[in-house]
Scaffold this motif. Sequence first.
Motif, short mmCIF file in Angstrom:
data_model
loop_
_atom_site.label_atom_id
_atom_site.label_comp_id
_atom_site.label_asym_id
_atom_site.label_seq_id
_atom_site.Cartn_x
_atom_site.Cartn_y
_atom_site.Cartn_z
N PRO A 57 0.83 -1.15 0.05
CA PRO A 57 -0.03 -0.08 0.04
C PRO A 57 0.87 1.18 0.35
O PRO A 57 0.56 2.45 -0.50
CB PRO A 57 -0.90 0.01 1.13
CG PRO A 57 -0.63 -1.75 1.79
CD PRO A 57 0.56 -2.15 1.23
N VAL A 58 1.87 1.28 0.74
CA VAL A 58 2.91 2.48 0.81
C VAL A 58 3.53 2.52 -0.55
O VAL A 58 3.43 3.91 -1.29
CB VAL A 58 3.90 2.26 1.86
CG1 VAL A 58 4.99 3.00 1.76
CG2 VAL A 58 3.46 2.22 3.20
N VAL A 59 3.89 1.78 -1.28
CA VAL A 59 4.42 1.74 -2.49
C VAL A 59 3.32 2.39 -3.62
O VAL A 59 3.53 3.35 -4.52
CB VAL A 59 4.94 0.57 -3.38
CG1 VAL A 59 5.35 0.46 -4.80
CG2 VAL A 59 6.16 0.15 -2.57
N VAL A 60 2.18 1.74 -3.62
CA VAL A 60 0.84 2.30 -4.29
C VAL A 60 0.74 3.73 -4.22
O VAL A 60 0.33 4.45 -5.10
CB VAL A 60 -0.46 1.44 -3.88
CG1 VAL A 60 -1.57 2.03 -4.65
CG2 VAL A 60 0.05 0.03 -4.55
N VAL A 63 1.15 9.49 -5.66
CA VAL A 63 1.37 10.98 -5.35
C VAL A 63 2.51 11.42 -6.39
O VAL A 63 2.18 12.38 -7.02
CB VAL A 63 2.29 10.86 -3.99
CG1 VAL A 63 3.17 12.21 -3.86
CG2 VAL A 63 1.25 10.72 -3.10
N VAL A 64 3.44 10.58 -7.12
CA VAL A 64 4.10 11.00 -8.30
C VAL A 64 3.56 11.37 -9.33
O VAL A 64 3.60 12.25 -10.13
CB VAL A 64 5.29 9.79 -8.45
CG1 VAL A 64 5.91 10.10 -9.73
CG2 VAL A 64 6.33 9.56 -7.25
N LEU A 65 2.46 10.40 -9.49
CA LEU A 65 1.54 10.50 -10.77
C LEU A 65 0.67 11.97 -10.82
O LEU A 65 0.76 12.88 -11.66
CB LEU A 65 0.63 9.20 -11.05
CG LEU A 65 0.00 9.35 -12.39
CD1 LEU A 65 0.85 8.72 -13.40
CD2 LEU A 65 -1.02 8.18 -12.29
N ARG A 103 1.78 19.90 -15.23
CA ARG A 103 1.66 20.00 -16.71
C ARG A 103 0.53 21.11 -16.96
O ARG A 103 -0.20 21.42 -15.97
CB ARG A 103 1.02 18.85 -17.28
CG ARG A 103 1.97 17.46 -16.81
CD ARG A 103 1.99 16.53 -17.92
NE ARG A 103 0.96 16.39 -18.81
CZ ARG A 103 1.23 16.02 -20.13
NH1 ARG A 103 2.24 15.95 -20.47
NH2 ARG A 103 0.28 15.90 -21.09
N ARG A 104 0.72 21.80 -17.98
CA ARG A 104 -0.23 22.65 -18.49
C ARG A 104 -1.12 22.29 -19.57
O ARG A 104 -0.95 22.27 -20.50
CB ARG A 104 0.37 24.07 -19.19
CG ARG A 104 1.19 24.83 -18.11
CD ARG A 104 0.39 25.87 -17.26
NE ARG A 104 -0.54 26.55 -18.28
CZ ARG A 104 -0.27 27.98 -18.54
NH1 ARG A 104 1.03 28.33 -18.46
NH2 ARG A 104 -0.87 28.49 -19.40
N PRO A 105 -2.25 21.75 -19.19
CA PRO A 105 -3.10 21.16 -20.17
C PRO A 105 -3.80 21.96 -20.92
O PRO A 105 -4.28 21.64 -22.13
CB PRO A 105 -4.42 20.37 -19.09
CG PRO A 105 -4.29 21.33 -17.89
CD PRO A 105 -2.98 21.69 -17.75
N ASP A 106 -3.83 23.56 -20.87
CA ASP A 106 -4.38 24.30 -21.77
C ASP A 106 -3.23 24.72 -22.89
O ASP A 106 -3.73 25.36 -23.91
CB ASP A 106 -4.72 25.62 -21.16
CG ASP A 106 -3.66 26.18 -20.15
OD1 ASP A 106 -2.81 25.32 -19.82
OD2 ASP A 106 -3.50 27.34 -19.78
N ILE A 107 -2.12 24.17 -22.71
CA ILE A 107 -1.16 24.29 -23.93
C ILE A 107 -1.12 23.16 -24.69
O ILE A 107 -0.35 22.27 -24.12
CB ILE A 107 0.24 25.05 -23.44
CG1 ILE A 107 -0.06 26.39 -22.85
CG2 ILE A 107 1.08 24.79 -24.67
CD1 ILE A 107 1.25 26.93 -22.29
#
Lengths: 158, 178
Positions: B8-11, B16-18, B25-29
């Motif tokens: 669970p900790v790894v998941v 969190v990283v994802l 990220r800038r989804p509008d660009i």
Amino acid sequence: MRILVIFLLALGVASTAQAVDLEGEQQTRYHALTAELRCVICQNRNIAESDAPLAKDMRELVARQIANGRSDREIQQYLVDRYGEWVLYDPPLDRGTLILWAGPFVLLAAGLLIVAVIMRKRAHTPPRALDRDRLASVLDEDERAGRDDDEDSSREHS
Amino acid sequence: MRWRLVVPVVVVLMLVVLLGYGLTRRPDILPSAFIDKPAPEFDLPTLASDRERIETSDLKGGITLVNVWASWCVACRSEHALITQISRRTGVPVIGLNYKDTEKAALRWLGRYGNPFAVVAFDPDGAVGLDWGVAAVPETFVVDEQGIIRYKVVGAITPEEMNKNLVPRIKALKQSAS
């Protein structure tokens, strides 16, 4: 709730009004196409629903190209060439979208595998309640250790 | 069974990283679909110029900067001074594409803030803008001497963008061309 739905439907119809007149099958194609093309400046709305000026331009472009006899695929390609594959709500299967397409199936397979492993484990281990040898040995150990809980022993001997 | 704790900790860490990556990220660009492709064909009347018309072939023969702007575009004003600066620093002419504007408003804007453009193409209904994949003004394209789009800036040019990307890229293109 019903009023809201009617309002939204009316809004949808109003905003899909177009400059070029299309009839019958072309009209159907127009509605299908604009519903699955993304408005590139508004987050996550299709060009049929969006009120943005660019969405209006794109709707007119789709209508014009349909009137000019272009196929759905050609029109989609035209927009993909200009705005990238992001304009398509139904992304094609390629390397970049492989996770998107395969992901759910991989997760489902992983889930089924885990369930299968757990089921198999359970099938192979006999229920502990019926393991009389182990029960006896545990009781023996308890006695040897001199543990003598009243409640426990009364229940076990009855 | 230590792995029951570790999994669970790894998941959660992976999540969190994802999510953290998603936030940066800038989804509008949008990534431009035009990089390393020929600039779309156009033929437009001009504004504030001796020339009558400007067309795709005018982009060939030298590196050009194509800046899509409008008088109603607030962000265009903020990059206005930088456009002049880029042109001066690199010696590359800037072609303006006046997008969905009126002639009167566009000329007034140029009169008030100064004209950084060598030529301004006038596109009142935004048809050429649409063909160039313009989603919102301002947008700036670097077009090489063969008329191929090499780089694109979406939104107003910032000093950082100018120093880190635009000017070095234009200079590199000039070097490889000569």
